[in-house]
Motif scaffolding. Structure first.
Motif, mmCIF file in Angstrom:
data_model
loop_
_atom_site.group_PDB
_atom_site.id
_atom_site.type_symbol
_atom_site.label_atom_id
_atom_site.label_comp_id
_atom_site.label_asym_id
_atom_site.label_seq_id
_atom_site.Cartn_x
_atom_site.Cartn_y
_atom_site.Cartn_z
ATOM 1 N N ALA A 137 0.793 -1.198 0.146
ATOM 2 C CA ALA A 137 -0.047 0.082 0.063
ATOM 3 C C ALA A 137 0.919 1.357 -0.019
ATOM 4 O O ALA A 137 1.788 1.463 0.684
ATOM 5 C CB ALA A 137 -0.849 0.001 1.317
ATOM 6 N N GLY A 138 0.569 2.119 -0.679
ATOM 7 C CA GLY A 138 1.216 3.368 -1.219
ATOM 8 C C GLY A 138 2.295 3.220 -1.881
ATOM 9 O O GLY A 138 3.231 4.347 -2.272
ATOM 10 N N ALA A 139 2.931 2.101 -2.411
ATOM 11 C CA ALA A 139 4.091 2.017 -3.456
ATOM 12 C C ALA A 139 3.503 2.157 -4.688
ATOM 13 O O ALA A 139 2.623 1.987 -5.179
ATOM 14 C CB ALA A 139 4.690 0.707 -3.133
ATOM 15 N N LYS A 140 4.481 3.049 -5.323
ATOM 16 C CA LYS A 140 4.369 3.360 -6.677
ATOM 17 C C LYS A 140 5.432 2.837 -7.798
ATOM 18 O O LYS A 140 6.604 2.801 -7.237
ATOM 19 C CB LYS A 140 4.422 4.931 -6.960
ATOM 20 C CG LYS A 140 3.395 5.921 -6.236
ATOM 21 C CD LYS A 140 2.040 5.352 -6.655
ATOM 22 C CE LYS A 140 0.839 6.471 -6.029
ATOM 23 N NZ LYS A 140 -0.280 5.973 -6.395
ATOM 24 N N VAL A 141 4.760 2.407 -8.675
ATOM 25 C CA VAL A 141 5.652 1.372 -9.622
ATOM 26 C C VAL A 141 5.630 2.160 -11.252
ATOM 27 O O VAL A 141 4.736 2.767 -11.327
ATOM 28 C CB VAL A 141 5.037 0.101 -9.581
ATOM 29 C CG1 VAL A 141 5.366 -0.659 -8.226
ATOM 30 C CG2 VAL A 141 3.771 -0.146 -10.306
ATOM 31 N N ASP A 142 6.732 1.793 -11.825
ATOM 32 C CA ASP A 142 6.836 2.066 -13.197
ATOM 33 C C ASP A 142 5.867 1.280 -14.339
ATOM 34 O O ASP A 142 5.154 1.860 -14.960
ATOM 35 C CB ASP A 142 8.198 2.033 -13.872
ATOM 36 C CG ASP A 142 9.200 3.043 -13.076
ATOM 37 O OD1 ASP A 142 9.082 4.057 -13.332
ATOM 38 O OD2 ASP A 142 9.834 2.718 -12.277
ATOM 39 N N HIS A 168 -6.793 -1.401 -9.054
ATOM 40 C CA HIS A 168 -5.799 -1.414 -7.837
ATOM 41 C C HIS A 168 -4.483 -1.256 -8.603
ATOM 42 O O HIS A 168 -3.535 -0.745 -8.064
ATOM 43 C CB HIS A 168 -5.885 -3.033 -7.371
ATOM 44 C CG HIS A 168 -4.592 -3.594 -6.687
ATOM 45 N ND1 HIS A 168 -4.644 -3.158 -5.397
ATOM 46 C CD2 HIS A 168 -3.547 -4.044 -6.992
ATOM 47 C CE1 HIS A 168 -3.366 -3.350 -4.803
ATOM 48 N NE2 HIS A 168 -2.860 -4.170 -5.799
ATOM 49 N N LEU A 169 -4.289 -1.880 -9.673
ATOM 50 C CA LEU A 169 -3.263 -1.692 -10.685
ATOM 51 C C LEU A 169 -2.946 -0.057 -11.023
ATOM 52 O O LEU A 169 -1.944 0.525 -10.600
ATOM 53 C CB LEU A 169 -3.242 -2.382 -12.132
ATOM 54 C CG LEU A 169 -3.188 -3.972 -11.658
ATOM 55 C CD1 LEU A 169 -3.264 -4.569 -13.249
ATOM 56 C CD2 LEU A 169 -1.822 -4.340 -11.366
ATOM 57 N N LEU A 170 -4.052 0.490 -11.072
ATOM 58 C CA LEU A 170 -3.981 2.026 -11.362
ATOM 59 C C LEU A 170 -3.475 2.850 -10.191
ATOM 60 O O LEU A 170 -2.722 3.645 -10.344
ATOM 61 C CB LEU A 170 -5.119 2.533 -12.080
ATOM 62 C CG LEU A 170 -5.589 2.403 -13.615
ATOM 63 C CD1 LEU A 170 -7.077 2.568 -13.836
ATOM 64 C CD2 LEU A 170 -4.583 3.028 -14.474
ATOM 65 N N SER A 171 -3.955 2.391 -8.971
ATOM 66 C CA SER A 171 -3.549 2.996 -7.871
ATOM 67 C C SER A 171 -2.017 2.950 -7.573
ATOM 68 O O SER A 171 -1.452 3.883 -6.744
ATOM 69 C CB SER A 171 -4.397 2.456 -6.681
ATOM 70 O OG SER A 171 -3.919 1.194 -6.315
ATOM 71 N N HIS A 172 -1.456 1.984 -8.175
ATOM 72 C CA HIS A 172 -0.119 1.953 -7.857
ATOM 73 C C HIS A 172 0.955 2.480 -8.988
ATOM 74 O O HIS A 172 2.121 2.538 -8.860
ATOM 75 C CB HIS A 172 0.189 0.242 -7.748
ATOM 76 C CG HIS A 172 0.130 -0.270 -6.423
ATOM 77 N ND1 HIS A 172 0.775 0.246 -4.915
ATOM 78 C CD2 HIS A 172 -0.997 -1.003 -5.987
ATOM 79 C CE1 HIS A 172 0.232 -0.535 -4.116
ATOM 80 N NE2 HIS A 172 -0.705 -1.133 -4.649
ATOM 81 N N LEU A 173 0.405 3.159 -10.081
ATOM 82 C CA LEU A 173 1.168 3.385 -10.840
ATOM 83 C C LEU A 173 1.759 4.973 -10.529
ATOM 84 O O LEU A 173 0.887 5.831 -10.367
ATOM 85 C CB LEU A 173 0.422 3.321 -12.363
ATOM 86 C CG LEU A 173 0.031 2.082 -12.975
ATOM 87 C CD1 LEU A 173 -0.729 2.443 -14.222
ATOM 88 C CD2 LEU A 173 1.357 1.205 -13.011
ATOM 89 N N LYS A 174 3.166 5.098 -10.997
ATOM 90 C CA LYS A 174 3.513 6.511 -10.983
ATOM 91 C C LYS A 174 3.099 7.297 -12.435
ATOM 92 O O LYS A 174 2.448 6.751 -13.316
ATOM 93 C CB LYS A 174 5.049 6.272 -11.022
ATOM 94 C CG LYS A 174 5.937 5.661 -10.068
ATOM 95 C CD LYS A 174 7.431 5.493 -10.532
ATOM 96 C CE LYS A 174 8.172 4.943 -9.178
ATOM 97 N NZ LYS A 174 9.625 4.790 -9.530
ATOM 98 N N PRO A 175 3.232 8.483 -12.036
ATOM 99 C CA PRO A 175 2.957 9.353 -13.460
ATOM 100 C C PRO A 175 3.531 8.759 -14.729
ATOM 101 O O PRO A 175 4.738 8.308 -14.784
ATOM 102 C CB PRO A 175 3.303 10.781 -13.315
ATOM 103 C CG PRO A 175 3.327 11.041 -11.715
ATOM 104 C CD PRO A 175 3.756 9.334 -11.273
ATOM 105 N N GLY A 176 2.825 8.441 -15.763
ATOM 106 C CA GLY A 176 3.199 7.911 -16.787
ATOM 107 C C GLY A 176 3.624 6.375 -16.833
ATOM 108 O O GLY A 176 3.872 5.659 -17.903
ATOM 109 N N GLY A 177 3.070 5.877 -15.692
ATOM 110 C CA GLY A 177 3.292 4.300 -15.551
ATOM 111 C C GLY A 177 2.237 3.386 -16.201
ATOM 112 O O GLY A 177 1.182 4.026 -16.679
#
Length: 662
Positions: free
Chosen positions: A243-248, A289-298
């Motif tokens: 939770a809270g992690a952002k990924v590429d 759920h996937l969208l919530s973890h994406l960085k900008p442009g991820g």
């Protein structure tokens, strides 16, 4: 040793251990009184003691070239429990890398712990990673009906799409998320596709055995590459460990049609920025759920059942995904791309706004819909895609995603959001790509010209072949392949089941051809590491399929190709035999019938009994040229049939659309 004694093995498993065919084991059993007696099973499917079989094989010199991996697997299978055997394999992987590693799974039985220690010893002797991959593949094959895995070819395609569509450079490396990782196929594919340093992998799986196996697989891949991994065991939707992690990038093949996904307890969850997923739409919960973890442009690429694109219950969320630009593309895959194999699954390609601000529809105001269902391989009992053609087509389509001035390939179409945001919000690619794929007047004219050229060539070959004459009442002397082998005119080698899964091969590799491939379209569907295959066909070798339903012989052309079971290589002495003459004699249908067992369509053909004309080399050349022309005639017939059917389909579409002028 007593536990080893109690492990039962079948004739097929004995054949694998010894590296021979099952028929050879049956022959040993009949010819040798010392062969171990049956301890279980039935007369049709007998079982034997692994310890007794191993000893007999050693005493009779049948284990000279076989390592210890094959002897390990029956003991893992004898543990009985899917979970315990899976955890034991994962534990063995840890011990292979470090003999001082502490037990991570104390719940393992004493029998399993002893087996872990033995597997770690074998792995350190024969290669830790190779031994682990061997055991993992056997485990997956044994429990295939209880597991849903992502085929390696699809996993690689998803990773390539995500890396191609992601916007902007990764700061300090790339971060990947797979929130339903299973045994790690998607994460492993991403590791292999991403060549730059600084990769971090976050993966989650609620099944402890699967999570442990993913950890084992990724730890081997991470060696010497600076890859960081975090593998969690949890129910991702209910208790997100990241939770809270952002990924590429994010890759996911979530469980389908699960009604108990947490609808009640997650009703106010902040991840549902596009709306609370209905109870019957768990797949849309995974999407958000996937969208919530994406960085900008991820970018996220997720496998979904086709109904998600059109079900009425999800239209409001689909509309929001389109309006905000989060849903950038949908790809319809051919049946057989993943489980369930009878369904044409879809890939949804999602992306967040590159500036980190509020999401908005893309400037082009459209979504890319790609219908790739035509890349199913024909002539197969089980659905199977043409992976090379599929991958090339989809990646070409993705290259046009952000290039408004670049026309997508035929079968892909940009659909304006105004056309999609109707009462149904249906994003099924086939609904839009079919109309866009209607051939133009120029394309139709070109296809008719090509068809006419095929017919001209076909008529030319027919005229030449029909002019051939044969002497009446003559009987030509023949010999057999077996006699030619004894005379040194050719050598015979048999293909075998490959010990390592083609999908996990790394480094230099050669294509692998199997009987199943011949029944599809003749294109090799796998690869094996260079040097691991016992039979590799080189340019000019004659290849024979020794099974009745696929019986054929041909001269191999192109790169070296490894052969699977029931395929044979005949390498000729060019001073005694012409390869095309030999292939022509062998592939005669009557030849296959007389050398077969006639029991069923799956019966084997005894290659050594196949008949070959006895002719001097200069006469063989004349026959060889005629055999070549006959094969060319056959290929033209097939091509004409395919082209003709394609023209009928194209013309039907154009006529149904109207506009006929004459």
């Amino acid at each position: 040793m007593s536990a080893h004694d109690a492990v039962p093995v079948s004739l097929a498993e004995i054949a694998r251990i010894a590296g021979v065919g099952r028929a050879a084991v049956s022959n040993w059993r009949r010819r040798h009184d010392s062969f171990p007696t049956r301890i279980g099973g039935t007369d049709v499917s007998p079982q034997f003691s692994l310890a007794e079989v191993e000893q007999w094989l050693r005493d009779n010199g049948k284990l000279a070239d076989i390592g210890g991996r094959e002897l390990l697997w029956p003991r893992f299978e004898a543990l009985g429990s899917r979970n315990e055997s899976g955890l034991a394999i994962a534990e063995a992987a840890r011990r292979m890398r470090s003999s001082r590693a502490r037990i991570a799974h104390p719940e393992l039985s004493p029998q399993a712990r002893d087996l872990v220690a033995e597997a770690a010893r074998v792995g350190r002797e024969e290669g830790p990673r190779e031994t682990f991959e061997f055991l993992l593949q056997r485990w997956l094959e044994t429990h295939v009906r209880q597991l849903s895995t992502t085929p390696p070819q699809l996993a690689a395609l998803m990773a390539r799409i995500a890396l191609a569509v992601r916007l902007g450079p990764a700061q300090g490396g790339l971060t990947l998320l797979d929130p339903a990782c299973g045994t790690g196929h998607l994460a492993a594919a991403a590791v292999q596709e991403y060549d730059s340093p600084g990769l971090e992998v976050l993966a989650c799986e609620r099944d402890p055995a699967l999570a442990a196996l993913t950890a084992g697989r990724l730890d081997f891949l991470a060696e010497d590459r600076g890859i960081r991994t975090r593998i969690a065991t949890a129910d991702t939707l209910r208790d997100d460990p990241f939770a809270g992690a952002k990924v590429d990038i994010a890759l996911c093949n979530p469980p389908f049609n699960e009604r108990d996904w947490g609808y009640e307890e997650l009703a106010t969850d902040q991840r549902w920025t596009h709306g609370l997923p209905p109870r019957t739409e768990p797949e849309l919960a995974w999407v958000q759920h996937l969208l919530s973890h994406l960085k900008p442009g991820g970018t996220a690429v997720v496998v979904l059942p086709p109904a998600v694109a059109s079900r009425k219950a999800g239209r409001r969320i689909r509309g929001s995904l389109l309006r905000t630009g989060a849903l950038r593309a949908v790809v319809s895959l051919p049946p057989g791309s993943a489980q369930p194999h009878s369904v044409s699954l879809q890939l949804w390609i999602l992306r967040t706004a590159p500036d980190g601000g509020p999401a908005a529809a893309p400037p082009s105001q459209n979504a890319l819909l790609v219908d790739a269902t035509r890349f199913a391989r024909s002539g197969t009992r089980e659905p199977s895609p043409d992976w090379d053609g599929l991958g090339s087509f989809v990646l070409t389509a993705m290259a046009a995603l952000d290039q408004v001035d670049q026309e997508p390939p035929q079968g892909a179409v940009r659909v304006p959001l105004l056309d999609l945001l109707d009462d149904e919000v249906d994003v099924t690619p086939g609904r839009y790509a079919a109309a866009a794929a209607e051939p133009s007047r120029k394309e139709l004219a070109g296809k008719w010209d090509g068809f006419g050229s095929l017919l001209t060539d076909l008529a030319d070959h027919a005229q030449r072949l029909s002019a051939l004459d044969f002497e009446a009442g003559t009987s030509q002397t023949t010999t057999t392949v077996g006699d030619l082998v004894k005379a040194g005119a050719l050598t015979l080698r048999a293909g075998q089941q490959q010990p390592d899964p083609a999908a996990t091969a790394r480094g230099a590799a050669v294509p692998l051809l199997t009987i199943a491939d011949l029944l599809h379209d003749g294109t090799p569907s796998g690869v094996v590491p260079t040097g691991s295959a016992p039979a590799v066909a080189e340019e000019g070798d004659v290849v024979v399929a020794g099974v009745a339903r696929a019986f054929k012989a041909w001269v191999h052309e192109g790169p070296p190709t490894a052969l699977g079971p029931q395929l044979y290589i005949l390498r000729v002495d060019a001073e005694k035999l012409d390869a095309h003459f030999l292939a022509g004699c062998l592939c005669a249908p009557a030849n296959g019938r007389q050398a077969g067992t006639h029991a069923s369509s799956s019966s084997r053909v005894d290659i050594r009994r196949l008949q070959v004309l006895q002719l001097p080399l200069e006469r063989q050349t004349v026959y060889a040229e005629t055999f070549r022309r006959l094969r060319a005639f056959e290929e033209l017939l097939t091509a004409s049939d395919s082209a003709g059917k394609g023209l009928v389909s194209d013309m039907s579409d154009r006529l149904a659309a109207g506009g006929l002028t004459t």
